[in-house]
Design a protein around this motif. Structure first.
Motif, mmCIF file in Angstrom:
data_model
loop_
_atom_site.group_PDB
_atom_site.id
_atom_site.type_symbol
_atom_site.label_atom_id
_atom_site.label_comp_id
_atom_site.label_asym_id
_atom_site.label_seq_id
_atom_site.Cartn_x
_atom_site.Cartn_y
_atom_site.Cartn_z
ATOM 1 N N SER A 275 0.800 -1.224 0.000
ATOM 2 C CA SER A 275 0.000 0.000 0.000
ATOM 3 C C SER A 275 0.835 1.276 0.000
ATOM 4 C CB SER A 275 -0.909 0.021 1.227
ATOM 5 O OG SER A 275 -0.131 0.108 2.411
ATOM 6 N N ASN A 276 2.169 1.155 0.097
ATOM 7 C CA ASN A 276 3.044 2.316 0.195
ATOM 8 C C ASN A 276 2.688 3.185 1.388
ATOM 9 O OD1 ASN A 276 4.576 1.716 -2.147
ATOM 10 N ND2 ASN A 276 2.946 2.556 -3.431
ATOM 11 N N ALA A 277 2.257 2.553 2.465
ATOM 12 C CA ALA A 277 1.858 3.293 3.664
ATOM 13 C C ALA A 277 2.812 3.016 4.808
ATOM 14 C CB ALA A 277 0.430 2.915 4.057
ATOM 15 N N ALA A 278 4.105 2.927 4.483
ATOM 16 C CA ALA A 278 5.074 2.499 5.489
ATOM 17 C C ALA A 278 5.255 3.542 6.589
ATOM 18 C CB ALA A 278 6.418 2.211 4.821
ATOM 19 N N THR A 279 5.108 4.833 6.257
ATOM 20 C CA THR A 279 5.305 5.857 7.259
ATOM 21 C C THR A 279 4.056 6.016 8.105
ATOM 22 O OG1 THR A 279 4.462 7.665 5.892
ATOM 23 C CG2 THR A 279 6.778 7.077 5.618
ATOM 24 N N GLY A 280 4.229 6.646 9.282
ATOM 25 C CA GLY A 280 3.076 6.894 10.126
ATOM 26 C C GLY A 280 2.029 7.740 9.427
ATOM 27 N N PHE A 281 2.456 8.781 8.709
ATOM 28 C CA PHE A 281 1.516 9.630 8.001
ATOM 29 C C PHE A 281 0.836 8.843 6.881
ATOM 30 C CE2 PHE A 281 1.086 14.443 7.146
ATOM 31 C CZ PHE A 281 -0.256 14.292 6.840
ATOM 32 N N ARG A 283 0.107 5.728 6.873
ATOM 33 C CA ARG A 283 -0.923 4.866 7.462
ATOM 34 C C ARG A 283 -2.163 5.665 7.851
ATOM 35 N NH1 ARG A 283 3.650 2.675 9.989
ATOM 36 N NH2 ARG A 283 3.118 3.621 12.002
ATOM 37 N N ILE A 284 -1.958 6.914 8.280
ATOM 38 C CA ILE A 284 -3.095 7.775 8.600
ATOM 39 C C ILE A 284 -3.952 7.993 7.358
ATOM 40 C CG2 ILE A 284 -3.752 10.141 9.208
ATOM 41 C CD1 ILE A 284 -1.226 10.165 11.029
ATOM 42 N N ILE A 285 -3.308 8.309 6.236
ATOM 43 C CA ILE A 285 -4.034 8.557 4.999
ATOM 44 C C ILE A 285 -4.710 7.282 4.516
ATOM 45 C CG2 ILE A 285 -3.828 9.310 2.611
ATOM 46 C CD1 ILE A 285 -3.420 11.489 4.791
ATOM 47 N N ALA A 286 -3.987 6.149 4.596
ATOM 48 C CA ALA A 286 -4.572 4.879 4.162
ATOM 49 C C ALA A 286 -5.798 4.527 4.993
ATOM 50 C CB ALA A 286 -3.527 3.767 4.257
ATOM 51 N N ALA A 287 -5.739 4.757 6.305
ATOM 52 C CA ALA A 287 -6.877 4.446 7.169
ATOM 53 C C ALA A 287 -8.053 5.366 6.877
ATOM 54 C CB ALA A 287 -6.464 4.560 8.640
ATOM 55 N N ALA A 288 -7.778 6.645 6.604
ATOM 56 C CA ALA A 288 -8.856 7.591 6.323
ATOM 57 C C ALA A 288 -9.627 7.205 5.074
ATOM 58 C CB ALA A 288 -8.288 9.000 6.174
ATOM 59 N N ASN A 289 -8.936 6.567 4.124
ATOM 60 C CA ASN A 289 -9.572 6.179 2.866
ATOM 61 C C ASN A 289 -10.043 4.733 2.857
ATOM 62 O OD1 ASN A 289 -9.073 8.737 1.725
ATOM 63 N ND2 ASN A 289 -7.004 8.133 1.139
ATOM 64 N N ASP A 290 -9.872 4.027 3.966
ATOM 65 C CA ASP A 290 -10.191 2.605 4.017
ATOM 66 C C ASP A 290 -11.705 2.385 4.064
ATOM 67 O OD1 ASP A 290 -8.905 -0.216 4.622
ATOM 68 O OD2 ASP A 290 -10.610 0.007 5.981
ATOM 69 N N ALA A 291 -12.187 1.443 3.259
ATOM 70 C CA ALA A 291 -13.630 1.186 3.177
ATOM 71 C C ALA A 291 -14.185 0.675 4.502
ATOM 72 C CB ALA A 291 -13.923 0.191 2.055
ATOM 73 N N ALA A 292 -13.428 -0.162 5.210
ATOM 74 C CA ALA A 292 -13.914 -0.691 6.483
ATOM 75 C C ALA A 292 -14.052 0.418 7.522
ATOM 76 C CB ALA A 292 -12.973 -1.782 6.993
ATOM 77 N N VAL A 293 -13.117 1.352 7.549
ATOM 78 C CA VAL A 293 -13.199 2.471 8.482
ATOM 79 C C VAL A 293 -14.431 3.321 8.168
ATOM 80 C CG1 VAL A 293 -12.070 4.599 9.255
ATOM 81 C CG2 VAL A 293 -10.723 2.519 8.926
ATOM 82 N N GLN A 294 -14.698 3.524 6.899
ATOM 83 C CA GLN A 294 -15.874 4.307 6.519
ATOM 84 C C GLN A 294 -17.162 3.587 6.892
ATOM 85 O OE1 GLN A 294 -15.287 5.289 2.363
ATOM 86 N NE2 GLN A 294 -13.283 6.209 2.771
ATOM 87 N N ARG A 295 -17.182 2.252 6.736
ATOM 88 C CA ARG A 295 -18.367 1.499 7.165
ATOM 89 C C ARG A 295 -18.516 1.560 8.684
ATOM 90 N NH1 ARG A 295 -16.432 -2.196 3.217
ATOM 91 N NH2 ARG A 295 -15.524 -3.531 4.838
ATOM 92 N N ALA A 296 -17.391 1.517 9.399
ATOM 93 C CA ALA A 296 -17.439 1.602 10.868
ATOM 94 C C ALA A 296 -17.983 2.951 11.314
ATOM 95 C CB ALA A 296 -16.044 1.369 11.455
#
Length: 306
Positions: A275-281, A283-296
């Motif tokens: 996912s190219n989300a190795a950095t802390g930032f 991962r923040i962006i990846a989580a914000a765009n994650d479908a499961a987080v949006q469903r939650a």
């Protein structure tokens, strides 16, 4: 809600930090077909490492924004929030900046160990979409930085263009509107803490159930459920909520942050190479765009509608 004043960093220092992080231009070059065949398409490339920027081509009319435009956004936010204490930066097919306001309006959610603090996340992408700024929160109980998009007023769109310096008054007003949304976001967090939901049912609504004959899917589902349950139990102990109830009923606030925290700190970390989300930032962006987080988030907000 309490306000904590942190040491103010000068606007020049903040601008210098952002400028140093984005010390390159994004340039547009024509794309050619076989044997140098001319095409109407252009690609965008970073000047410092020649990496491709964006996920597609653009036309001759597209004008890529530059670091100066991002600085204008940061300066407008600093003006609206009466100063900036710190910024973090990230680049992936666009500029990302997270801003910690000088005036930290702490909102206690439970006891003294579960608090949220305002964070502003700016996204200036190269996908033709409007620039976006969101009011998010940093939660000290789990070190999450999250965005709740369904809370009214917590996102603003700014038309994608270059030369943003000429629109500073409008930009400051946009960030002032965003600043005012912290009241609603804080109230939503407090309200979610007062709701109750069976955590197993909540996760079923977010992730569904795997097919019984799909061994790998069943294993992934079981491991994910155990990881999220463990996250909730650990947080309950650290925040003074006590052990997990026998009926698995926790607050909607806990349930949402458990999914968001799992995705931000565990799921994206394991998948960082893909996912190219190795950095802390990242991962923040990846989580914000994650479908499961949006469903939650949708599942959590539905608890307030009951």
């Amino acid at each position: 809600m309490s306000t904590v004043s942190r040491s103010n960093v000068s606007a020049n220092e903040i601008s210098a930090q952002v400028a140093a992080a984005f010390n390159f231009t994004v340039d547009k070059f024509p794309l050619a077909g076989p044997d140098g065949l001319r095409t109407p398409w252009y690609g965008m490339f970073r000047s410092d490492n020649n990496q491709v920027v964006g996920n597609g081509s653009v036309t001759s009319r597209y004008v890529p924004h530059q670091t100066e435009d991002v600085l204008a956004l940061v300066d407008a936010a600093s003006e609206a929030f009466e100063g900036v204490a710190s910024v973090d930066t990230y680049f992936r097919d666009g500029h990302y900046v997270t801003i910690q306001p000088t005036r930290e309006q702490r909102q206690a959610i439970f006891g003294t160990a579960d608090n949220i603090f305002p964070r502003v996340i700016i996204r200036a992408g190269y996908d033709g979409k409007a620039f976006n700024a969101a009011m998010g929160y940093y939660r000290d109980a789990c070190r999450n930085l999250a965005i709740m998009r369904q809370v009214s007023g917590t996102t603003v769109s700014i038309r994608h263009t270059s030369g943003l310096r000429s629109r500073m008054d409008s930009l400051i007003q946009s960030f002032s509107n965003l600043r005012d949304s912290w009241t609603d976001l804080s109230a939503t967090a407090v309200a979610l803490e007062s709701t109750r939901v069976n955590l197993a049912d909540f996760l079923r609504e977010v992730y569904g159930e795997p097919e019984a004959d799909s061994g790998r899917a069943v294993t992934i589902h079981r491991n994910r459920t155990e990881a999220i349950f463990n996250r909730v139990m650990d947080e309950r102990n650290r925040t003074g909520r006590g052990s997990m109830p026998a009926d698995f009923r926790v607050s909607g606030w806990e349930a949402f942050n458990a999914v968001q925290g799992f995705v931000q700190h565990e799921s994206t970390r394991k998948n960082s190479a893909r996912s190219n989300a190795a950095t802390g930032f990242g991962r923040i962006i990846a989580a914000a765009n994650d479908a499961a987080v949006q469903r939650a988030e949708r599942a959590a907000m539905q608890l307030l509608a009951v």
